[in-house]
Scaffold this motif. Structure first.
Motif, mmCIF file in Angstrom:
data_model
loop_
_atom_site.group_PDB
_atom_site.id
_atom_site.type_symbol
_atom_site.label_atom_id
_atom_site.label_comp_id
_atom_site.label_asym_id
_atom_site.label_seq_id
_atom_site.Cartn_x
_atom_site.Cartn_y
_atom_site.Cartn_z
ATOM 1 N N ALA A 1 13.742 6.418 16.427
ATOM 2 C CA ALA A 1 12.778 7.428 16.872
ATOM 3 C C ALA A 1 11.367 7.136 16.397
ATOM 4 O O ALA A 1 10.400 7.520 17.050
ATOM 5 C CB ALA A 1 13.201 8.819 16.380
ATOM 6 N N SER A 2 11.247 6.453 15.262
ATOM 7 C CA SER A 2 9.940 6.308 14.618
ATOM 8 C C SER A 2 9.090 5.207 15.229
ATOM 9 O O SER A 2 9.527 4.053 15.323
ATOM 10 C CB SER A 2 10.126 6.027 13.126
ATOM 11 O OG SER A 2 10.591 7.172 12.456
ATOM 12 N N ASN A 3 7.882 5.574 15.626
ATOM 13 C CA ASN A 3 6.835 4.605 15.913
ATOM 14 C C ASN A 3 6.160 4.243 14.587
ATOM 15 O O ASN A 3 6.664 4.594 13.520
ATOM 16 C CB ASN A 3 5.839 5.187 16.923
ATOM 17 C CG ASN A 3 5.325 6.560 16.497
ATOM 18 O OD1 ASN A 3 5.543 7.021 15.379
ATOM 19 N ND2 ASN A 3 4.631 7.228 17.402
ATOM 20 N N LEU B 1 5.828 5.064 8.918
ATOM 21 C CA LEU B 1 5.048 5.015 7.696
ATOM 22 C C LEU B 1 5.122 6.313 6.900
ATOM 23 O O LEU B 1 5.029 6.295 5.667
ATOM 24 C CB LEU B 1 3.584 4.708 8.026
ATOM 25 C CG LEU B 1 3.286 3.292 8.525
ATOM 26 C CD1 LEU B 1 1.909 3.225 9.180
ATOM 27 C CD2 LEU B 1 3.387 2.284 7.383
ATOM 28 N N ARG B 2 5.338 7.442 7.585
ATOM 29 C CA ARG B 2 5.174 8.744 6.935
ATOM 30 C C ARG B 2 6.467 9.504 6.671
ATOM 31 O O ARG B 2 6.557 10.219 5.669
ATOM 32 C CB ARG B 2 4.258 9.629 7.782
ATOM 33 C CG ARG B 2 2.870 9.089 7.993
ATOM 34 C CD ARG B 2 2.075 10.022 8.888
ATOM 35 N NE ARG B 2 1.796 11.298 8.251
ATOM 36 C CZ ARG B 2 1.437 12.392 8.913
ATOM 37 N NH1 ARG B 2 1.339 12.362 10.230
ATOM 38 N NH2 ARG B 2 1.198 13.509 8.266
ATOM 39 N N HIS C 1 9.202 -0.897 2.877
ATOM 40 C CA HIS C 1 9.036 0.552 2.883
ATOM 41 C C HIS C 1 10.256 1.260 3.466
ATOM 42 O O HIS C 1 10.723 2.266 2.911
ATOM 43 C CB HIS C 1 7.785 0.911 3.689
ATOM 44 C CG HIS C 1 7.573 2.379 3.884
ATOM 45 N ND1 HIS C 1 7.286 3.236 2.848
ATOM 46 C CD2 HIS C 1 7.610 3.141 5.014
ATOM 47 C CE1 HIS C 1 7.141 4.463 3.320
ATOM 48 N NE2 HIS C 1 7.336 4.427 4.621
ATOM 49 N N VAL C 2 10.815 0.751 4.554
ATOM 50 C CA VAL C 2 11.934 1.440 5.210
ATOM 51 C C VAL C 2 13.278 1.089 4.580
ATOM 52 O O VAL C 2 14.257 1.818 4.754
ATOM 53 C CB VAL C 2 11.979 1.152 6.724
ATOM 54 C CG1 VAL C 2 10.688 1.608 7.386
ATOM 55 C CG2 VAL C 2 12.240 -0.332 7.021
ATOM 56 N N GLY C 3 13.364 -0.023 3.875
ATOM 57 C CA GLY C 3 14.594 -0.386 3.192
ATOM 58 C C GLY C 3 15.492 -1.304 3.994
ATOM 59 O O GLY C 3 15.363 -1.437 5.211
ATOM 60 N N GLU C 4 16.422 -1.917 3.309
ATOM 61 C CA GLU C 4 17.284 -2.925 3.917
ATOM 62 C C GLU C 4 18.200 -2.371 4.995
ATOM 63 O O GLU C 4 18.634 -3.094 5.887
ATOM 64 C CB GLU C 4 18.119 -3.614 2.831
ATOM 65 C CG GLU C 4 17.320 -4.525 1.922
ATOM 66 C CD GLU C 4 16.629 -5.651 2.688
ATOM 67 O OE1 GLU C 4 17.260 -6.229 3.596
ATOM 68 O OE2 GLU C 4 15.464 -5.938 2.387
ATOM 69 N N ASP C 5 18.534 -1.089 4.925
ATOM 70 C CA ASP C 5 19.462 -0.504 5.890
ATOM 71 C C ASP C 5 18.791 -0.107 7.202
ATOM 72 O O ASP C 5 19.465 0.367 8.122
ATOM 73 C CB ASP C 5 20.157 0.722 5.282
ATOM 74 C CG ASP C 5 21.067 0.357 4.109
ATOM 75 O OD1 ASP C 5 21.547 -0.798 4.093
ATOM 76 O OD2 ASP C 5 21.267 1.204 3.222
ATOM 77 N N HIS D 1 13.704 7.864 10.254
ATOM 78 C CA HIS D 1 13.925 6.419 10.334
ATOM 79 C C HIS D 1 15.250 6.080 11.005
ATOM 80 O O HIS D 1 15.358 5.053 11.667
ATOM 81 C CB HIS D 1 13.907 5.803 8.929
ATOM 82 C CG HIS D 1 12.537 5.701 8.335
ATOM 83 N ND1 HIS D 1 12.307 5.187 7.082
ATOM 84 C CD2 HIS D 1 11.317 6.041 8.824
ATOM 85 C CE1 HIS D 1 11.009 5.219 6.805
ATOM 86 N NE2 HIS D 1 10.388 5.745 7.853
ATOM 87 N N PHE D 2 16.272 6.921 10.815
ATOM 88 C CA PHE D 2 17.620 6.605 11.302
ATOM 89 C C PHE D 2 17.974 5.184 10.835
ATOM 90 O O PHE D 2 17.893 4.908 9.649
ATOM 91 C CB PHE D 2 17.706 6.813 12.810
ATOM 92 C CG PHE D 2 17.478 8.255 13.198
ATOM 93 C CD1 PHE D 2 18.514 9.180 13.129
ATOM 94 C CD2 PHE D 2 16.222 8.706 13.603
ATOM 95 C CE1 PHE D 2 18.312 10.523 13.457
ATOM 96 C CE2 PHE D 2 16.006 10.038 13.937
ATOM 97 C CZ PHE D 2 17.053 10.952 13.860
#
Length: 383
Positions: free
Chosen positions: A202-204, A209-210, A30-34, A215-216
């Motif tokens: 920053a993301s929990n 998920l949202r 979901h967040v991607g490889e980076d 995501h940074f």
């Protein structure tokens, strides 16, 4: 389940490591490889077992671990975890040397802390600076605070600025106004830094998920790694289905027939209305199955049955549909046949959040780990 000789009571938590693997892989996709995934295994991995979950998460694609205290980080090191670990909470400056020697990154948000810690650090210590963008817990709030802290970093090369982060207070709510205010503030705070650190996170679970914009290059994956929704409010908007990893089981250790008018447990608060079969379970509030759950149902042979009377320290009683043999398995959390009692259901009964349910199951309840439907290991916190 093969209990072997690793625990000696008929109560255990069962942790499905396949579900943790699925949840981590799904988040990574979901967040991607980076974007890296930090697996949050504080509080004994939210009650699931720190080292077992840590190894599973790392094998599934997480790159780092995060805990709340230095004690938790050192415990992971003693159990064989060799991945980088970040302590999210406050650590004493005089203990900074232990962190540096064990490749443990510490959270810092006070210039005075660095001034005190430098005398205890003999080798490079990685730090993550915490910014308080609106959580109101710990962290730098003002530009001048950052300026003073950064001066200490520049003067003391023994500290390496590895990361910067914040924490969202309302990312698990449908109303996003305050989340957006925090994100804007954090972006301003990151702008104070002339040189950006390797990690900005920053993301929990909820924000990860949202909200892609927060995501940074790293997210901290906590509650949802265990298959639990950050809040019931956002369950319908999650990008993929979560798989719950935690189950809690016990067995009948005694079965008896009560006559009409006979009573059960402390205070004699339950009275049989007719002839009834009552089963005794070897679990109670010292195990985290607290007295407020006296109104909760459990599963026997795929059927819901009620707890009766007050839950005791080590035992509780249930009303059976008929006479059943001693040794019959009873599920307090999890699935039996086509029926399920979720962690969220227990949280609703307790008028609390799902985080608290799994965290409060005490270490005297053994954790049994499964993969592919088979038991792989058992951890008994007492032996």
């Amino acid at each position: 389940m093969n209990q072997q000789t690793q625990f000696y009571r008929d109560t255990w938590a069962e942790i499905n490591l396949d579900h943790i693997t699925y949840n981590v892989k799904s988040m990574k996709k979901h967040v991607g490889e980076d974007t890296e995934v930090f697996a949050v295994v504080k509080a004994n991995a939210y009650g699931h077992g720190d080292i077992e979950v840590a190894k599973t998460a790392l094998n599934a694609g997480a790159t780092r671990l995060a805990v709340a205290t230095l004690d938790e980080a050192l415990a992971l090191r003693k159990k064989g975890a060799d991945a980088p670990i970040l302590v999210l909470g406050y650590s004493r400056p005089e203990n900074a040397g232990f962190a540096a020697a064990n490749n443990i990154s510490l959270t810092v948000f006070q210039a005075d802390w660095l001034e005190k810690a430098k005398t205890f650090v003999k080798e490079e210590l990685n730090i993550h600076v915490k910014f308080d963008s609106g959580m109101g817990r710990i962290g730098i709030r003002k530009h001048e605070e950052w300026t003073k802290l950064n001066e200490q970093l520049e003067q003391n090369q023994v500290f390496k600025l590895e990361g910067a982060f914040t924490h969202f207070a309302t990312a698990d709510e449908m109303e996003t106004g305050y989340y957006e205010e925090q994100l804007q503030k954090f972006n301003e705070m990151i702008g104070w830094m002339k040189e950006k650190p390797k990690y900005i996170h920053a993301s929990n679970s909820a924000a990860g998920l949202r909200f892609f914009q927060s995501h940074f290059n790293a997210v901290r994956y906590g509650i949802s790694m265990y298959g639990l929704t950050p809040s019931p409010d956002i369950a319908a908007v999650l990008p993929f289905q979560l798989k719950e990893a935690f189950a809690l089981h016990t067995k009948l250790v005694h079965v008896k027939k009560l006559n009409k008018g006979e009573k059960v447990s402390y205070g004699a608060t339950y009275e049989a209305k007719e002839e009834e079969w009552i089963g005794t379970l070897p679990i109670g509030y010292a195990d985290g199955w607290i007295r407020k759950l006296s109104t909760q149902e459990v599963l026997v042979n795929g059927e819901r049955v009620p707890i009766v009377g007050r839950i005791c320290m080590d035992q509780c009683m249930i009303k059976l549909p008929s006479e059943l043999p001693v040794g019959t398995q009873v599920t307090l959390i999890g699935k039996q046949e086509q029926t399920e009692i979720s962690v969220n259901e227990i949280a609703k009964t307790l008028e609390t959040i799902n985080y608290e349910v799994t965290c409060q199951v005490s270490n005297r309840v053994p954790r049994v780990y499964t993969k592919g439907g088979n038991e792989t290991s058992v951890r008994n916190g007492l032996l």
